[in-house]
Write a protein that holds these residues in place. Structure first.
Motif, PDB file in Angstrom:
ATOM      1  N   ASN A   1       0.894  -1.161   0.001  1.00 42.11           N
ATOM      2  CA  ASN A   1      -0.094  -0.045  -0.123  1.00 42.11           C
ATOM      3  C   ASN A   1       0.809   1.057  -0.071  1.00 42.11           C
ATOM      4  O   ASN A   1       1.450   1.440   1.151  1.00 42.11           O
ATOM      5  CB  ASN A   1      -1.008   0.086   1.333  1.00 42.11           C
TER       6      ASN A   1
ATOM      7  N   GLY B   1       0.003   4.421  -0.071  1.00 42.77           N
ATOM      8  CA  GLY B   1      -0.395   5.267   0.439  1.00 42.77           C
ATOM      9  C   GLY B   1      -0.627   6.826  -0.197  1.00 42.77           C
ATOM     10  O   GLY B   1      -0.998   7.804   0.486  1.00 42.77           O
ATOM     11  N   ASP B   2      -0.808   6.706  -1.519  1.00 42.83           N
ATOM     12  CA  ASP B   2      -0.992   7.648  -2.336  1.00 42.83           C
ATOM     13  C   ASP B   2      -2.452   7.717  -2.655  1.00 42.83           C
ATOM     14  O   ASP B   2      -2.869   6.918  -3.590  1.00 42.83           O
ATOM     15  CB  ASP B   2      -0.058   7.597  -3.455  1.00 42.83           C
ATOM     16  N   ASP B   3      -3.094   8.511  -2.047  1.00 46.39           N
ATOM     17  CA  ASP B   3      -4.679   8.624  -2.159  1.00 46.39           C
ATOM     18  C   ASP B   3      -4.883   9.351  -3.682  1.00 46.39           C
ATOM     19  O   ASP B   3      -5.979   9.280  -4.034  1.00 46.39           O
ATOM     20  CB  ASP B   3      -5.415   9.347  -1.367  1.00 46.39           C
TER      21      ASP B   3
ATOM     22  N   PRO C   1      -3.985   2.795  -4.900  1.00 38.77           N
ATOM     23  CA  PRO C   1      -2.623   3.070  -4.190  1.00 38.77           C
ATOM     24  C   PRO C   1      -1.901   1.734  -3.845  1.00 38.77           C
ATOM     25  O   PRO C   1      -0.760   1.879  -3.553  1.00 38.77           O
ATOM     26  CB  PRO C   1      -3.298   3.691  -2.942  1.00 38.77           C
TER      27      PRO C   1
END
Length: 226
Positions: A165, A167-169, A174
């Motif tokens: 993951n 974590g890049d929204d 992501p």
């Protein structure tokens, strides 16, 4: 004056001499008293019996000592014969074992000479098979997280893929998947890991060159460390 047995009587002056003519200074005593000892027949008999008893006792002890000596000598002779028989038996048995050992050594040498080419060929085939599977393999192993590290950002769909993951929204997805030759999750132990790297270790023992390169991925810098 009455005489006592064993003593000589003392001679007194003649009765013809008067008391007036007896001079104390002129008196000369007779010979000294002599004790006369005599051994009775009973004493001689007792002495003879003691001598006889002493001789009989000495003879009896001598007989007993001789009997004990002969008995011990017989036992020693029997023990010597028994020991010699046992020693001869053990010697024969050791000779049989030595002969069997020589035969086994000869058989081992002949067997080694026959299978040595097969072992070398097996090593060559094993190395060729490892090469055919791929000289370079990439494995990934994840350790369990500590309590203060929070939740994991890595998922393990199967034994050959990991999902990270990012974590890049801003991304529609992501999570990124990575395919590897083998993935070991936190639950995998050392034994299972060694089973997969064992062929490389065997190739090294067979005399072939191999390399196992490890890299640790740090969460804070995302840089590798050997």
């Amino acid at each position: 004056m009455a005489e006592q047995s064993g003593f000589e009587p003392r001679k007194l002056p003649s009765s013809s001499s008067t008391a007036s003519s007896f001079d104390h200074d002129d008196y000369k005593p007779g010979a000294p008293l002599v004790r006369r000892y005599s051994i009775s027949a009973a004493s001689a008999l007792a002495q003879s019996e003691r001598t006889t008893l002493r001789s009989a006792t000495t003879f009896l002890f001598g007989q007993l000592a001789r009997e004990d000596y002969l008995e011990l000598r017989q036992e020693a002779s029997e023990l010597h014969e028994y020991s010699n028989a046992k020693l001869e038996r053990v010697t024969r048995y050791l000779g049989v074992l030595a002969n069997k050992t020589r035969k086994l050594d000869q058989f081992a040498l002949e067997t080694e000479a026959r299978i040595s080419p097969l072992i070398n060929e097996k090593r060559r085939f094993f190395n060729d098979l490892s090469t055919a599977k791929g000289n370079i393999k990439i494995y990934c192993r994840a350790r369990p997280l500590f309590e203060d590290e929070g939740s994991s950002i890595v998922e393990y769909p199967d034994d050959y893929n990991i999902r990270v993951n990012t974590g890049d929204d801003a991304l529609s997805n992501p999570k990124k998947d990575f395919k590897l030759d083998r993935v070991y999750g936190p639950h995998v132990g050392q034994a299972e890991l060694f089973r997969d790297v064992q062929p490389l270790v065997q190739s090294a023992l067979d005399g072939y060159k191999i390399c196992i390169w490890t890299n640790q991925l740090r969460k804070d810098t995302t840089n590798g460390r050997i």
